[in-house]
Design a protein around this motif. Structure first.
Motif, short mmCIF file in Angstrom:
data_model
loop_
_atom_site.label_atom_id
_atom_site.label_comp_id
_atom_site.label_asym_id
_atom_site.label_seq_id
_atom_site.Cartn_x
_atom_site.Cartn_y
_atom_site.Cartn_z
N HIS A 25 0.78 -1.10 0.10
CA HIS A 25 -0.15 -0.14 0.04
C HIS A 25 0.92 1.29 -0.08
O HIS A 25 2.19 1.07 0.16
CB HIS A 25 -1.02 -0.14 1.21
N HIS A 29 -1.54 4.80 4.10
CA HIS A 29 -2.75 3.76 4.11
C HIS A 29 -2.47 2.44 4.80
O HIS A 29 -1.37 2.55 5.72
CB HIS A 29 -2.56 3.35 2.62
N ASP A 30 -3.31 1.65 4.64
CA ASP A 30 -2.98 0.12 5.37
C ASP A 30 -3.40 -0.76 4.32
O ASP A 30 -3.95 -0.51 3.05
CB ASP A 30 -3.68 0.14 6.65
N ARG A 31 -3.60 -2.24 4.65
CA ARG A 31 -3.64 -3.14 3.75
C ARG A 31 -5.02 -3.13 3.07
O ARG A 31 -5.48 -3.66 2.00
CB ARG A 31 -3.29 -4.59 4.23
N ASP A 51 0.05 -4.92 6.01
CA ASP A 51 0.36 -3.87 6.45
C ASP A 51 1.93 -3.49 6.59
O ASP A 51 2.61 -4.14 7.21
CB ASP A 51 -0.24 -3.44 7.90
N PHE A 55 1.95 0.80 10.25
CA PHE A 55 0.87 1.09 9.66
C PHE A 55 -0.42 -0.22 9.98
O PHE A 55 0.16 -1.23 10.22
CB PHE A 55 0.74 1.23 8.04
N GLY A 56 -1.42 0.11 9.95
CA GLY A 56 -2.56 -0.83 10.34
C GLY A 56 -2.37 -1.63 11.50
O GLY A 56 -2.00 -1.14 12.52
N GLU A 57 -2.04 -3.25 11.46
CA GLU A 57 -1.94 -3.91 12.73
C GLU A 57 -0.61 -4.30 12.74
O GLU A 57 -0.39 -5.11 13.57
CB GLU A 57 -2.91 -5.14 12.63
N ALA A 175 -3.87 5.99 11.15
CA ALA A 175 -2.39 5.76 10.84
C ALA A 175 -1.64 6.14 12.11
O ALA A 175 -1.93 7.42 12.57
CB ALA A 175 -1.77 6.10 9.72
#
Ligand code: MLT
Length: 267
Positions: A25, A29-31, A51, A55-57, A175
């Motif tokens: 990504h 952003h994230d996945r 991710d 980012f994300g998890e 984020a």
């Protein structure tokens, strides 16, 4: 799903069987940016959307550099015993895809470079990154949302799909500050990838939204022109899309990626 990969927590989506395709990504952003692609392409490929660190998890610990993100992709391939994969990257994900080619060409079956560019930041660009880092440190992720959102989607999406504008805003807003600052550092310091593109010898798709103002069509044309003449390559301009073509025009992007996958399989 959450995996422990090389001692790091990594959030990722994985679906399907066949040629491995890794989706990287952009910023910030994230996945979930790739949810349309993972669900469509998993009918014919093994889709893996992680991710990125920060980012994300995924864990937020650094270091942050394009070479480090590429190293993380290598660790992911090793973790799942994947020898070679097609690498798909949007914008910053494209910078990482180019770093993957630099670092481990033997692990890359194909490159799909969406809404990205091969050049490095100039002095003004680096100064802008630093100003945004300072703002994000003091004001939080919202500063990155305000800076990025106006260029993130195209004018067609803005007029017709306010839900998608909101979806991108939410994604960016969630984020972590450390991940945002880390990615800005990595983008500020990234090398010029023109030389890298000149060595690509695997099938390559270059795609860009015709309304992309962050990495406009001319940037995609430069990449396509720099690919060696013998490379299986395709330049796809996605009508009615801005910078996040995979979210704004998922069917068109899925179609281009499906043909890219056919080229990778028959290469
Ligand atoms: C991205 O979408 O990843 C960023 O716009 C890339 C950049 O700022 O260079």
């Amino acid at each position: 799903m959450i995996f422990n990969i090389a001692g790091r927590r990594v959030g990722l989506d994985m679906a399907g069987e066949g040629v491995p395709m890794v989706f990287l990504h952009g910023f910030p952003h994230d996945r979930t940016l790739w949810s349309h692609q993972v669900s469509a392409l998993s009918l014919k490929a093994r889709c893996i959307a992680p991710d990125l660190r920060g980012f994300g998890e995924s864990d937020v610990q650094g270091p942050y550099a394009m070479e480090q993100y590429a190293h993380d992709v290598r660790a992911l391939l090793d973790h799942f015993d994947i020898e070679r994969a097609a690498i798909v990257g949007l914008s910053m994900g494209g910078y990482i895809a180019m770093a993957c080619w630099r670092a481990m060409p033997d692990r890359v079956m194909g490159l799909a470079l969406l809404d990205t560019q091969m050049g490095a930041d100039d002095d003004a660009g680096r100064a802008k990154r630093e100003a945004l880092m300072a703002k994000v440190r003091s004001e939080g992720a919202e500063a990155a949302v305000q800076a990025q959102l106006p260029g993130m989607v195209g004018k067609t999406t803005r007029a017709q799909r306010p839900d998608l504008v909101e979806k991108m805003a939410q994604m960016m807003r969630s984020a972590p500050v450390e991940g945002i600052v880390g990615a800005l550092t990595a983008m500020r310091d990234r090398p010029d990838s023109s030389g890298t593109i000149g060595t690509v010898s695997v099938p390559t798709l270059v795609a860009v939204g015709d309304e992309d103002v962050l990495t406009p069509v001319a940037k995609a044309e430069q990449i396509a022109a720099a690919l060696p003449p013998g490379t299986v390559r395709r330049l796809e301009v996605i009508a009615g899309s801005g910078h996040v073509s995979c979210v704004e025009r998922p069917s068109a992007v899925n179609h281009a990626l499906s043909e890219f996958l056919d080229a990778v399989q028959s290469f």
